[in-house]
Design a protein around this motif. Structure first.
Motif: not given
Length: 218
Positions: A86-91, A98-104, A130-139
């Motif tokens: 499950a943890r592999a999915l976002p990676r 996305m070839r490393g495109t930062p979600p932020a 996503l919350l780790a990559e984009v603090p304060g993000a709305v998911v």
């Protein structure tokens, strides 16, 4: 796996789709659970109860399955393996597709859709990432994740019909469609030819309050 980036007006600003076999990772989660003797509806409970998890790198699902066998040999329990997958999915999404495109760089609001979002463990893994990559993000999770594409196709068809009928633009903009339920199973398959294509029936009400059923093919 598909990622659509929308601007504030709702227009598509960017679109990415996986061309690798990692596109099937949602199916891998289901197939792995089945091979390990875990019912799909029990996947999340087993994964969320795990206190550790093996690391699965973003890669083709063939290698993910090979790594799963290695994890079993290393003594990882069933729930721990499910948690690792499950943890592999976002990676896979952000590292491989996305070839490393930062979600932020894409925005601060993320809407998750697709059948895999019915798996709470997969949703948590994506939200944590996503919350780790984009603090304060709305998911958020789409209210009908498995049928979101079919619903969008039905709405687009309505817009096309309205445009051809010369319905005033302001009425089209005001049209509110209330979705009551969606159905997609063996009973809703099209039987007009031997292909028996899957269909989703969307029940709801139109702007005038009339009950309607829209049909969208998969």
């Amino acid at each position: 796996i598909k990622v659509m980036v929308l601007d504030r007006a709702g227009a598509i600003r960017d679109f990415r789709i996986s061309t690798q076999c990692s596109a099937g990772i949602g199916l891998v989660l289901e197939a792995t659970a089945r091979e390990l003797g875990v019912a799909l509806e029990d996947f999340a409970n087993r994964a969320l109860a795990a206190r550790r998890a093996p690391y699965f790198a973003e890669s083709c699902v063939v290698f993910l399955d090979s790594n799963r066998v290695t994890a079993q040999r290393q003594g990882y329990a069933t729930g721990e393996i499910l948690a690792g997958l499950a943890r592999a999915l976002p990676r896979v999404i952000w590292g491989d597709m996305m070839r490393g495109t930062p979600p932020a760089t894409l925005g601060r609001t993320f809407v998750l859709q697709g059948g895999v979002q019915q798996n709470v463990a997969a949703v948590k893994a994506q939200a944590d990432y996503l919350l780790a990559e984009v603090p304060g993000a709305v998911v958020q999770v789409h209210p009908h994740p498995a049928d979101a594409g079919a619903i969008g196709a039905a709405f687009h068809a309505l817009d096309c019909v309205a445009a051809r009928s010369r319905e005033p633009a302001e009425r089209r903009a005001r049209r509110a469609l209330e979705i009551a339920s969606t159905r997609s199973d063996e009973s809703t398959r099209c039987g007009l030819c031997e292909n028996r294509c899957a269909r989703t029936l969307v029940d709801g009400r139109d702007a005038d309050g009339a009950a309607r059923t829209w049909v969208a093919g998969h």
